[in-house]
Scaffold this active site. Sequence first.
Site, PDB file in Angstrom:
ATOM      1  N   SER A  30      -9.133 -12.096  30.636  1.00  0.00           N
ATOM      2  CA  SER A  30     -10.428 -12.020  31.343  1.00  0.00           C
ATOM      3  C   SER A  30     -10.441 -13.351  32.192  1.00  0.00           C
ATOM      4  CB  SER A  30     -11.376 -11.673  30.403  1.00  0.00           C
ATOM      5  OG  SER A  30     -12.698 -11.216  31.113  1.00  0.00           O
ATOM      6  N   THR A  31     -11.852 -13.702  31.939  1.00  0.00           N
ATOM      7  CA  THR A  31     -12.141 -15.298  32.636  1.00  0.00           C
ATOM      8  C   THR A  31     -11.266 -16.218  32.543  1.00  0.00           C
ATOM      9  OG1 THR A  31     -14.442 -14.455  31.822  1.00  0.00           O
ATOM     10  CG2 THR A  31     -14.201 -16.664  32.822  1.00  0.00           C
ATOM     11  N   ASP A  90     -11.645  -8.119  23.582  1.00  0.00           N
ATOM     12  CA  ASP A  90     -10.903  -6.998  23.920  1.00  0.00           C
ATOM     13  C   ASP A  90      -9.366  -7.371  23.766  1.00  0.00           C
ATOM     14  OD1 ASP A  90      -9.914  -4.865  25.184  1.00  0.00           O
ATOM     15  OD2 ASP A  90     -10.167  -5.496  27.231  1.00  0.00           O
ATOM     16  N   HIS A  92      -9.575  -8.240  33.496  1.00  0.00           N
ATOM     17  CA  HIS A  92     -10.767  -7.776  33.517  1.00  0.00           C
ATOM     18  C   HIS A  92     -11.213  -8.134  35.055  1.00  0.00           C
ATOM     19  CE1 HIS A  92     -11.821  -7.934  29.082  1.00  0.00           C
ATOM     20  NE2 HIS A  92     -11.063  -6.904  29.560  1.00  0.00           N
ATOM     21  N   MET A 130     -13.531 -13.947  27.787  1.00  0.00           N
ATOM     22  CA  MET A 130     -14.559 -14.046  26.816  1.00  0.00           C
ATOM     23  C   MET A 130     -14.354 -12.539  26.040  1.00  0.00           C
ATOM     24  SD  MET A 130     -17.833 -13.278  29.365  1.00  0.00           S
ATOM     25  CE  MET A 130     -17.742 -11.872  30.576  1.00  0.00           C
TER      26      MET A 130
END
Length: 346
Positions: free
Chosen positions: A167-168, A289, A193, A286
């Site tokens: 993600s991030t 998941d 993401h 973050m």
Amino acid sequence: MIKALVVDDSAYNRVTIARMLQSAPDIDVIGTAVNGEDAIKQVLKHQPDVITLDLEMPVMDGFAFLRWLMQNRPTAVIAVSSRSSDKSVFKALELGALDFIAKPGGRVSARLEEIQSDLLAKVQLVAEVRMENLRRRINGQNDGARAESKVPELAASAIELVAVGCSTGGPPALQRVFQALPLLPVPIIVAQHMPPTFTRLFADRVNRLTKYDVKEVSDGETLNGGSVYVAPGGMQTDVERDGERLRARVSAATPQDLYAPSVDRLFESASHSCGGRLVAVIMTGMGDDGSKAMRTVRERGGKTIAESADTAIIFGMPGEAIKTGAVDHILPLDEIPAAIERLCRG
């Protein structure tokens, strides 16, 4: 209290973004700036914790400011830009921006307030950002070093799929992995993401910069060795078996889905289809998941890798996966390509 600086050449955007940020009790907008030069002055004066940054500005644009910032005072940056082209958003991420948000409706639009919930969530994750890791990555991103792995080899052809979730901080990390990873005889599928459209732009960019054939995956597409398939943003992607082949199934996300694409869902389906012939890799991001599915992968005999706290920009996703006890190998980013290669080539 999170100290925020808003940088945008539009007075309307500055006021609107500042108002959205001030609506959160834990965010204090300590200043605004009209361009990069003004932003430098504000950074030196106020030392913000996070900066929202427009990329298209006169005098000094967002890219030049990012270069100065990461060399002189590394700070979490959320790019808020109307430009959705590869050369803008992903260039900003390479230069050190933590994440991005696309302005709806163009550079100046009454629809700007639509980004409020996303903006607040991304600004509030600043407490989880490991700026020292980001600084090291930016300063060393062109060194070309490829770390060796101590991960033991498996029997040849034991692996038939590599699945990666992040993600991030993920786009630059993924690009770095694929630039260092030799062509493998197995397909790689990625859940990053990211909003719709941007996953395709990201895939196109990595395709140009690496030896891999990289594309946004389509529903029903056969997964072939030597290729990287990026799950479409805003959709859910599963892996299913079709005889000796693996196929991707892409379907609409539901309002109940917290993440789209979901790393958990991708890993669960890949594990169901491949069993012990799967390598699952979870990197910076973050939230949690992917952590649930890592247990499933491990229980079915698959191999699991998580990025270590030494390099993860946000240690949320890998950290939660590690807590499950289902991670075989905890590695810094530059050791992950060699580990994947050893597991896949045998």
